[in-house]
Scaffold this motif. Structure first.
Motif, mmCIF file in Angstrom:
data_model
loop_
_atom_site.group_PDB
_atom_site.id
_atom_site.type_symbol
_atom_site.label_atom_id
_atom_site.label_comp_id
_atom_site.label_asym_id
_atom_site.label_seq_id
_atom_site.Cartn_x
_atom_site.Cartn_y
_atom_site.Cartn_z
ATOM 1 N N ILE A 199 0.845 -1.203 0.000
ATOM 2 C CA ILE A 199 0.000 0.000 0.000
ATOM 3 C C ILE A 199 0.873 1.242 0.000
ATOM 4 C CG2 ILE A 199 -1.663 1.347 1.349
ATOM 5 C CD1 ILE A 199 -2.897 -1.294 2.282
ATOM 6 N N GLU A 200 1.866 1.279 0.879
ATOM 7 C CA GLU A 200 2.769 2.435 0.956
ATOM 8 C C GLU A 200 3.532 2.610 -0.353
ATOM 9 O OE1 GLU A 200 6.459 4.139 3.730
ATOM 10 O OE2 GLU A 200 5.675 2.103 4.057
ATOM 11 N N LEU A 201 3.971 1.500 -0.945
ATOM 12 C CA LEU A 201 4.704 1.569 -2.211
ATOM 13 C C LEU A 201 3.854 2.206 -3.301
ATOM 14 C CD1 LEU A 201 7.099 0.763 -4.082
ATOM 15 C CD2 LEU A 201 5.889 -1.398 -4.469
ATOM 16 N N ILE A 202 2.613 1.776 -3.451
ATOM 17 C CA ILE A 202 1.755 2.315 -4.507
ATOM 18 C C ILE A 202 1.458 3.795 -4.261
ATOM 19 C CG2 ILE A 202 -0.480 2.105 -5.662
ATOM 20 C CD1 ILE A 202 1.609 -0.152 -6.223
ATOM 21 N N GLU A 203 1.317 4.193 -3.009
ATOM 22 C CA GLU A 203 1.102 5.615 -2.714
ATOM 23 C C GLU A 203 2.300 6.452 -3.158
ATOM 24 O OE1 GLU A 203 -1.662 7.257 -1.648
ATOM 25 O OE2 GLU A 203 -2.537 5.289 -2.062
ATOM 26 N N HIS A 204 3.510 5.937 -2.959
ATOM 27 C CA HIS A 204 4.716 6.650 -3.419
ATOM 28 C C HIS A 204 4.737 6.725 -4.952
ATOM 29 C CE1 HIS A 204 6.573 7.333 0.407
ATOM 30 N NE2 HIS A 204 6.690 6.031 0.700
ATOM 31 N N ILE A 205 4.364 5.627 -5.614
ATOM 32 C CA ILE A 205 4.371 5.599 -7.071
ATOM 33 C C ILE A 205 3.402 6.629 -7.643
ATOM 34 C CG2 ILE A 205 3.712 4.194 -9.085
ATOM 35 C CD1 ILE A 205 4.926 1.784 -7.636
ATOM 36 N N LYS A 206 2.268 6.812 -6.987
ATOM 37 C CA LYS A 206 1.274 7.786 -7.450
ATOM 38 C C LYS A 206 1.836 9.213 -7.446
ATOM 39 C CE LYS A 206 -2.908 5.361 -5.861
ATOM 40 N NZ LYS A 206 -4.026 5.450 -4.879
ATOM 41 N N LYS A 207 2.831 9.456 -6.591
ATOM 42 C CA LYS A 207 3.418 10.795 -6.473
ATOM 43 C C LYS A 207 4.720 10.932 -7.254
ATOM 44 C CE LYS A 207 1.518 10.942 -1.797
ATOM 45 N NZ LYS A 207 1.842 10.863 -0.359
ATOM 46 N N LEU A 208 5.100 9.886 -7.982
ATOM 47 C CA LEU A 208 6.381 9.875 -8.688
ATOM 48 C C LEU A 208 6.219 10.509 -10.068
ATOM 49 C CD1 LEU A 208 9.354 8.880 -8.619
ATOM 50 C CD2 LEU A 208 8.539 6.722 -9.597
ATOM 51 N N GLY A 209 6.824 11.675 -10.274
ATOM 52 C CA GLY A 209 6.684 12.358 -11.558
ATOM 53 C C GLY A 209 5.387 13.147 -11.606
ATOM 54 N N PHE A 210 5.127 13.764 -12.760
ATOM 55 C CA PHE A 210 3.948 14.603 -12.931
ATOM 56 C C PHE A 210 2.993 13.939 -13.909
ATOM 57 C CE2 PHE A 210 7.425 17.309 -11.622
ATOM 58 C CZ PHE A 210 6.847 18.107 -10.642
ATOM 59 N N PHE A 211 1.938 13.355 -13.381
ATOM 60 C CA PHE A 211 0.927 12.720 -14.225
ATOM 61 C C PHE A 211 -0.362 12.607 -13.422
ATOM 62 C CE2 PHE A 211 2.506 9.323 -11.698
ATOM 63 C CZ PHE A 211 1.549 8.316 -11.662
ATOM 64 N N THR A 212 -1.451 12.369 -14.104
ATOM 65 C CA THR A 212 -2.763 12.258 -13.468
ATOM 66 C C THR A 212 -3.330 10.869 -13.696
ATOM 67 O OG1 THR A 212 -3.192 14.614 -13.822
ATOM 68 C CG2 THR A 212 -5.102 13.195 -13.366
ATOM 69 N N ILE A 213 -3.823 10.258 -12.642
ATOM 70 C CA ILE A 213 -4.450 8.938 -12.744
ATOM 71 C C ILE A 213 -5.964 9.115 -12.693
ATOM 72 C CG2 ILE A 213 -4.692 6.659 -11.714
ATOM 73 C CD1 ILE A 213 -1.953 6.944 -10.511
#
Length: 313
Positions: free
Chosen positions: A94-108
């Motif tokens: 869970i923590e890993l995916i939260e970090h990935i969501k903030k990696l770089g500039f993009f919108t999910i």
């Protein structure tokens, strides 16, 4: 089931072996097991649309099994994905995916549903045709093996149904689905017209682990066991020190578990080819193959496992 090895290397990829990942097509779902660096390029080479991926199962959080996640997640966003993506993994996912969501500039614009596995040897996913279980193995960090198990519906005994006076049609379908019916004021139960449960095909993928008694139990009588074999027997001490298995020990597990086909993977970059490891395993368990990138496995009931290796030009 049809699976393709996207990557078969261990910690450091080589010119011919990518980091670990397997894509599996099972009934109506497409799933990834592990997602090492470069996985999305391998998916394209395997002619699998990343947009069709429903679920990703991570065995453990070492880089060679997860560093492809940021690229896949961002690429799906760029492609306009809207349906949810399920990601399963050990504590910390869970923590890993939260970090990935903030990696770089993009919108999910799609939902990522993260399932952190905390129970051992329990069903973590199930639908009508198959289920998936997880079993904790022993590595230098928490690692889960996965079992994919086909659910075969009991055979419908048509002559028995006709003997009971049931007309062919919708009532047959209800009984096949396990729903009792009432005919001429009399209740007829599904078990009256269904045969005994049928065994479906089973597949187990180990992730990274030292040899474990639990694996013999977990992989008992499966059609295919995919087991890591990072080293040959000359490096047995190093294998145990680093939480890995040698080919011969993987073969002993396959033999004791009575599996039909053993497929080895996760080759150390110290080897230019896998022949030594495959030969060592075959001395113990003949039905062994060392996986190669883009090798495809087709698994069907009552048929030998079909292994298709890519012809490299």
């Amino acid at each position: 089931m049809e699976l393709t090895f996207l990557g078969t290397a261990s910690a450091i990829p080589t010119k011919t072996r990518n980091h670990t990942s397997i894509v599996l097509k099972v009934y109506d779902r497409t799933v990834l097991f592990d997602c090492g660096e470069g996985t999305q390029k391998q998916i394209m080479d395997a002619q699998v649309s990343p947009m069709k991926i429903d679920d990703i199962y991570i065995t453990h959080l070492h880089g060679d099994h997860i560093l492809g996640l940021p690229g896949i997640i961002q690429s799906l966003a760029f492609r306009g994905r809207t349906r949810p993506l399920n990601i399963y993994g050990p504590p910390g996912i869970i923590e890993l995916i939260e970090h990935i969501k903030k990696l770089g500039f993009f919108t999910i614009a799609y939902e990522i549903v993260v399932h952190e596995i905390t129970q051992d040897d329990e069903i973590i996913y199930q639908q009508n045709n198959f289920l998936i279980k997880a079993m904790k193995m022993k590595h230098t960090i928490t690692n889960y093996a996965y079992k994919i198990e086909e659910i075969k519906q009991p055979k419908f005994l048509r002559p028995k149904a006709i003997e009971l006076g049931i007309p062919p049609g919708p009532l047959f379908g209800k009984l096949q689905a396990g729903i009792p019916i009432t005919l001429n004021g009399k209740e007829i139960l599904p078990e009256q017209v269904l045969g005994p449960p049928r065994e479906g095909v089973k597949l187990v993928y180990s992730g990274d682990t030292i040899p474990q008694e639990q694996m013999i139990y977990f992989a008992k009588d499966v059609k295919v066991l995919i087991h890591e074999a990072t080293f040959a027997k000359e490096y047995q001490d190093k294998a145990i020190e680093n939480g890995h298995t040698i080919a011969a020990d993987a073969a002993k597990i396959a033999k004791n578990a009575n599996v039909e086909q053993l497929i080895l993977t996760h080759l150390s970059n110290r080897y230019t080819n896998s022949k030594t490891l495959e030969d060592e395993a075959k001395e113990i368990f003949e039905n062994t193959v060392y996986a190669e990138d883009m090798m495809t496995i087709i698994i069907e009931n009552n048929k030998p496992v079909q292994i298709i290796k890519k012809e490299w030009v």
